[in-house]
Structure formats: structure tokens, C-alpha cells
Enzyme design. Structure first.
Site, PDB file in Angstrom:
ATOM      1  N   PHE A 221       0.865  -1.190   0.000  1.00  0.00           N
ATOM      2  CA  PHE A 221       0.000   0.000   0.000  1.00  0.00           C
ATOM      3  C   PHE A 221       0.909   1.250   0.000  1.00  0.00           C
ATOM      4  O   PHE A 221       0.837   2.102   0.879  1.00  0.00           O
ATOM      5  CB  PHE A 221      -0.954   0.003   1.198  1.00  0.00           C
ATOM      6  N   ASP A 242       1.262  -1.191  -4.953  1.00  0.00           N
ATOM      7  CA  ASP A 242       0.044  -0.384  -4.822  1.00  0.00           C
ATOM      8  C   ASP A 242      -0.866  -0.708  -5.995  1.00  0.00           C
ATOM      9  O   ASP A 242      -0.412  -1.127  -7.054  1.00  0.00           O
ATOM     10  CB  ASP A 242       0.357   1.113  -4.795  1.00  0.00           C
ATOM     11  N   ASP A 290       0.576  -0.468   5.241  1.00  0.00           N
ATOM     12  CA  ASP A 290      -0.163   0.769   5.523  1.00  0.00           C
ATOM     13  C   ASP A 290      -1.425   0.810   4.663  1.00  0.00           C
ATOM     14  O   ASP A 290      -1.549   1.626   3.750  1.00  0.00           O
ATOM     15  CB  ASP A 290       0.738   1.990   5.237  1.00  0.00           C
ATOM     16  N   CYS A 330      -5.548   3.054   9.723  1.00  0.00           N
ATOM     17  CA  CYS A 330      -6.059   4.425   9.838  1.00  0.00           C
ATOM     18  C   CYS A 330      -7.585   4.430   9.960  1.00  0.00           C
ATOM     19  O   CYS A 330      -8.218   5.469   9.825  1.00  0.00           O
ATOM     20  CB  CYS A 330      -5.613   5.266   8.646  1.00  0.00           C
TER      21      CYS A 330
HETATM   22  N1  SAH Z   1       1.751   4.267   2.622  1.00  0.00           N
HETATM   23  C1  SAH Z   1       1.262   5.436   1.929  1.00  0.00           C
HETATM   24  C2  SAH Z   1      -0.201   5.666   2.097  1.00  0.00           C
HETATM   25  C3  SAH Z   1      -1.066   4.487   1.740  1.00  0.00           C
HETATM   26  S1  SAH Z   1      -2.752   4.866   1.531  1.00  0.00           S
HETATM   27  C4  SAH Z   1       2.039   6.673   2.368  1.00  0.00           C
HETATM   28  O1  SAH Z   1       2.654   6.656   3.450  1.00  0.00           O
HETATM   29  O2  SAH Z   1       2.030   7.651   1.639  1.00  0.00           O
HETATM   30  C5  SAH Z   1      -3.374   3.377   0.913  1.00  0.00           C
HETATM   31  C6  SAH Z   1      -2.919   3.012  -0.470  1.00  0.00           C
HETATM   32  O3  SAH Z   1      -3.385   1.701  -0.734  1.00  0.00           O
HETATM   33  C7  SAH Z   1      -3.439   3.878  -1.601  1.00  0.00           C
HETATM   34  O4  SAH Z   1      -2.346   4.348  -2.338  1.00  0.00           O
HETATM   35  C8  SAH Z   1      -4.298   2.935  -2.475  1.00  0.00           C
HETATM   36  O5  SAH Z   1      -4.119   3.178  -3.851  1.00  0.00           O
HETATM   37  C9  SAH Z   1      -3.726   1.580  -2.107  1.00  0.00           C
HETATM   38  N2  SAH Z   1      -4.617   0.420  -2.187  1.00  0.00           N
HETATM   39  C10 SAH Z   1      -5.926   0.302  -1.864  1.00  0.00           C
HETATM   40  N3  SAH Z   1      -6.329  -0.981  -1.954  1.00  0.00           N
HETATM   41  C11 SAH Z   1      -5.254  -1.696  -2.360  1.00  0.00           C
HETATM   42  C12 SAH Z   1      -5.010  -3.090  -2.604  1.00  0.00           C
HETATM   43  N4  SAH Z   1      -5.983  -4.004  -2.448  1.00  0.00           N
HETATM   44  N5  SAH Z   1      -3.779  -3.468  -2.963  1.00  0.00           N
HETATM   45  C13 SAH Z   1      -2.786  -2.572  -3.124  1.00  0.00           C
HETATM   46  N6  SAH Z   1      -2.946  -1.251  -2.884  1.00  0.00           N
HETATM   47  C14 SAH Z   1      -4.166  -0.819  -2.504  1.00  0.00           C
END
Ligand code: SAH
Length: 386
Positions: A221, A242, A290, A330
Site C-alpha cells: 500500500f 500499490d 499501511d 487508519c
Molecule cells: N503508505 C502510503 C499511504 C497508503 S494509503 C504513504 O505513506 O504515503 C493506501 C494506499 O493503498 C493507496 O495508495 C491505495 O491506492 C492503495 N490500495 C488500496 N487498496 C489496495 C489493494 N488491495 N492493494 C494494493 N494497494 C491498494
């Protein structure tokens, strides 16, 4: 003249207990239109001045307990106090949250600073009526080169407000270069998630940077690579996952900006990738999880906990002996005790012995008020495998 709103004894008690919201069911009467109102008890004694949202479940949000004018000078004082709070916190970054709504005593107002620019969210109908005063105070106190309103947020619908993105002062570029610690990053204030970046995790990214000492790291993520970039400074190699191609395109630019060539970007579903890595026997010295908020409301919590448990369980199994997992949630609805219980359950099923090394929260620019649970939503932990 400012309108008055009468509240029940239960409504009045919420303010005494330090929570700024009074719900619809505790409001006895009120005007038709949103705005700043005087709030009184059943005997018409003044309790305070609040933002009034006639269409919202959260009908009143306390702004000021005393009978002083909530005018330009009042807003200037509030913004200046929030700026001072950030100065005292010593934030090693050019992007941070300047006003964290209820956490700064300014309910439903979010202001994020990205270097010389501000990105603002007005999240209630009552607050929206104060727009000129708020923008005026931000311009006067912060002298930004531009202010962008990222009012494209679903909560505005519950307030009967339209969703939009508006430039309301100066100019704001499509991407803004910022830094946090030793990492430089491009944020996308117009099109990015939230106001362009996930500022609340900054201190935890510093922790991740410290954890990664050689070996392979995995950032699940990853968004635009925020954790991956910190990991890549210490790890031999980083894999970042991601599901958003747009975020990963900026992530690649971010790696180039930092002259980091040891990150592999994977577009895909983190659940799938974790499963596949487990099957193929990949192991990591450091893993970061995350995920987005799986529980958007209370009823979604059981399903969300299953999701959190699954990714954590798999991540634990991917750790080398001595490896560390930095994991976060979160979701406001998943409170700290339940988060830790979920991690314990995952650890029990993982077959690994894991030590709780650190508890993590949101950065000091996102102040969490003890009597207002909604101000604190981010929690995390560092777990170390034997
Ligand atoms: N770690 C990042 C924030 C993550 S927010 C930072 O510190 O900036 C959550 C992220 O998860 C988003 O970018 C979203 O595109 C991604 N996301 C949502 N569902 C997902 C999935 N099933 N697999 C991979 N990524 C995913």
C-alpha cells in the site's frame, strides 16, 4: 443578529465533558440556514458559540465558549495558535498538517501545508459560511503563494454541500516538491489522495527508515512510495506494491528525485502479492503495511478486521528471522485495543514468535485530544520476529 439554538441537558453535557459535537437529537430548535449560532440551554443561558449544520447528524460544533466576536481577528488568533503549535513540535519536513480540525479547536477545518502552498478542506455547512474569514486569516498568517480547496470529499454530502476542487488564492502547481527528513517527494495537491499526500504517517516513515538496515524490504500500500523511499536508503532492495497506477507513476519520479535505483514498483492487489510471496518463499528483513481504511463505518468492522488480520498474518510469515514488521491502521472505528488484539490473533496463527517493539501513532501535527476520540485514528506497531 446571530441566531440562537437551544439544546437539551444531554447536549450541554457533551461540551462540559470536552467534546465539541452536539447531535441532532439533542438540539431542541434551530434556524433553517447554516452558520455561526449562539447555543443556549433550556433556561436560555449561553453555553457557547457553534457552527450550525441544519442537515447534518452532527448539528453543532463548538467554536468558542465565551461571548466574544468570532470575526477576522478571532480567526487570525486561532490560525496563529495552530502555527505556533507546529513550531513547538519541530517538524522535520516542508509538508505537514497546519490545522487538524477538532484537534486544533477548529471543528471540520483541515489545512495542510505543502511548502509555500496550502490545501484546505471545509467539512461542514456551518464552517462553509465562514469561508472568507478563514481564507483571510490563512493568507494573513501564512502568506502562501496559493490556496487550493480540496472540497471533493464525501462527508460534505451529509452536510448538503457540493463537492469541488477550487483554486481560491494565488496559484498552486499540479505537483509540489516537498521533503521529509532526508527524502524528497512530489505531492499532487489537485489529483492526489487526501490533500495530495499522507502526512499523518511521517514519523512512522522515519521509524521505517531506521528499521531497514540492509536486506530486502517490502512496502505494501505504497501510494507514491513514501515508505519505500525511506526504506530504500537503508535496505539493499525494496519491493513496493500499490493498486493505483497513477500513484506508482509519481513514485517512480520520486525515486529518481532521490537518485534511488533499488526500488521495484509493482502494480497490483497487496492481498494477492502477499499470498504469492508466501507461496514462492520470498522473505524480507523489513515489511511495511499501511492499508487504506478497511472500516469506513462501525458495521463494516468485523469484515475489516478479517482483512487486517489476513494481511498481517501473511506479512508476519514473510519475515526473516530477526525481521521487523511495521504495521498500521487508519480506520477510526478500529480502536487501539482492537488493533492490538487483531495483531495478537494474527501472530497466534502465523506460527511465529513476535515481539512488540514500538507502538506508533499519528504525528504531532495531527493533535489527538483525549476527550475527542475522533481526532485520533492512526495507530501502528513495530513487531520483531525471532
Ligand atoms: N503508505 C502510503 C499511504 C497508503 S494509503 C504513504 O505513506 O504515503 C493506501 C494506499 O493503498 C493507496 O495508495 C491505495 O491506492 C492503495 N490500495 C488500496 N487498496 C489496495 C489493494 N488491495 N492493494 C494494493 N494497494 C491498494
Amino acid at each position: 443578529m446571530t441566531a440562537s439554538v437551544r439544546v437539551s441537558a444531554r447536549g450541554a453535557a457533551r461540551w462540559v465533558q470536552g467534546h465539541p459535537w452536539i447531535y441532532r437529537s439533542d438540539v431542541v430548535d434551530g434556524p433553517e440556514h447554516p452558520g455561526l449560532v449562539r447555543v443556549v440551554d433550556s433556561r436560555h443561558r449561553l453555553l457557547g458559540q457553534a457552527l450550525y449544520s441544519p442537515r447534518s447528524e452532527i448539528r453543532l460544533r463548538l467554536l468558542e465558549k465565551n461571548e466574544v466576536p468570532v470575526d477576522a481577528s478571532w480567526w487570525n488568533r486561532q490560525v496563529s495558535a495552530a502555527v505556533d503549535r507546529r513550531r513547538r513540535a519541530v517538524i522535520d519536513a516542508t509538508a505537514y498538517r497546519l490545522i487538524h480540525g477538532e484537534g486544533d479547536g477548529l471543528p471540520s477545518l483541515v489545512v495542510d501545508r505543502y511548502d509555500r502552498w496550502l490545501v484546505v478542506q471545509l467539512l461542514s455547512a456551518g464552517l462553509e459560511t465562514m469561508r472568507p474569514l478563514i481564507l483571510g486569516a490563512l493568507v494573513e498568517q501564512c502568506r502562501p503563494e496559493g490556496i487550493l480547496l480540496r472540497n471533493d470529499v464525501a462527508v460534505r454530502r451529509h452536510e448538503g454541500l457540493p463537492e469541488s476542487v477550487e483554486l481560491v488564492h494565488g496559484t498552486v502547481p499540479d505537483t509540489i516538491e516537498m521533503w521529509e527528513g532526508k527524502v524528497r517527494m512530489l505531492a499532487a495537491p489537485r489529483t492526489g489522495q487526501k490533500t495530495g499526500a499522507f502526512l499523518d504517517q511521517r514519523p512512522n516513515r522515519f521509524v521505517a527508515g531506521e528499521l531497514a538496515r540492509g536486506g530486502e524490504a517490502l512496502d505494501c500500500f505504497s501510494y507514491h512510495g513514501s515508505f519505500a523511499l525511506h526504506l530504500a536508503r537503508g535496505a539493499a532492495r525494496v519491493t513496493a506494491v500499490d493498486s493505483s497506477a497513477e500513484a506508482l507513476a509519481r513514485a517512480a519520479d520520486n525515486a529518481a528525485l532521490n537518485q534511488l535505483e533499488n526500488i521495484e514498483w509493482l502494480e497490483g492487489d497487496a492481498f494477492e502479492v502477499l499470498r504469492q510471496f508466501e507461496r514462492t518463499g520470498r522473505r524480507f528483513a523489513t515489511v511495511v503495511l499501511d492499508p487504506p481504511a478497511f472500516a469506513k463505518n462501525k458495521s463494516a468492522l468485523p469484515e475489516a478486521i478479517r482483512g487486517y488480520k489476513e494481511i498481517n498474518l501473511r506479512a508476519m510469515r514473510l519475515l526473516e528471522p530477526g525481521g521487523a514488521l511495521l504495521t498500521a491502521s487508519c480506520s477510526f472505528h478500529l480502536r487501539r485495543p482492537e488493533f492490538l488484539a487483531m495483531l495478537s490473533a494474527a501472530a497466534a496463527d502465523s506460527g511465529r514468535r513476535l515481539r512488540l517493539e514500538q507502538l506508533l501513532g499519528q504525528g504531532p501535527d495531527h493533535p489527538e485530544i483525549m476527550t475527542i476520540p475522533e481526532t485520533g485514528y492512526l495507530k501502528g506497531a513495530v513487531l520483531r520476529a525471532d
